[in-house]
Write a protein that holds these residues in place. Structure first.
Motif: not given
Length: 151
Positions: A51-80
């Motif tokens: 599975e590959i999950v995409e976010f256009n906002s780091p804030v929304r990604a953190l919200e998903a991780f915080a609820t533990k509704s999302l787990a990842a083995d690899l996170i690719l994150v843009d710098f800016r």
């Protein structure tokens, strides 16, 4: 659709490479849609992600991780990005992920020149690599080769 999960791409979508015996999940966080597409293509071509999950906002990604509704083995994150930078995301994620199993690996992607990027010190036990954009198939292959499931 700003600040939302853009897509969940399960293995088997057209264009994926042969399937490997792997249950890896990747998360891509980037505010640039063409970069998201390129990164998704490279991960799909690698063939090791269920599975590959995409976010256009780091804030929304953190919200998903915080609820533990999302787990990842690899996170690719843009710098800016708007809302928070890649390094800020990494620090916030580290606070959330202290007890996560498996421990995810984070790759910071940047279009900044190497000399400018070296000015930033990013100390994180989760940071696997800092790579230039655009991401290449060879770069993804090297990164995935460093990941050990259930690490």
């Amino acid at each position: 659709m700003q600040n939302a999960v853009l897509a969940k791409v399960p293995y088997g979508e057209e264009g994926c490479a042969e399937q490997h015996d792997s249950d890896l999940t990747a998360v891509i966080i980037d505010d640039c849609r063409p970069d998201l597409s390129l990164q998704r293509f490279a991960l799909q071509a690698n063939g090791r992600f269920k599975e590959i999950v995409e976010f256009n906002s780091p804030v929304r990604a953190l919200e998903a991780f915080a609820t533990k509704s999302l787990a990842a083995d690899l996170i690719l994150v843009d710098f800016r990005m708007p809302w928070m930078t890649g390094p800020e995301f990494i620090l916030a994620y580290e606070r959330l992920a202290a007890s996560y199993k498996p421990t995810p690996h984070i790759v910071l992607l940047s279009a900044m020149p190497g000399a400018e990027l070296k000015a930033y010190e990013i100390n994180s036990r989760l940071l696997l690599a800092v790579c230039p954009k655009p991401v290449s198939l060879d770069t993804i292959e090297t990164i995935v080769g460093k990941i050990q499931p259930d690490q």
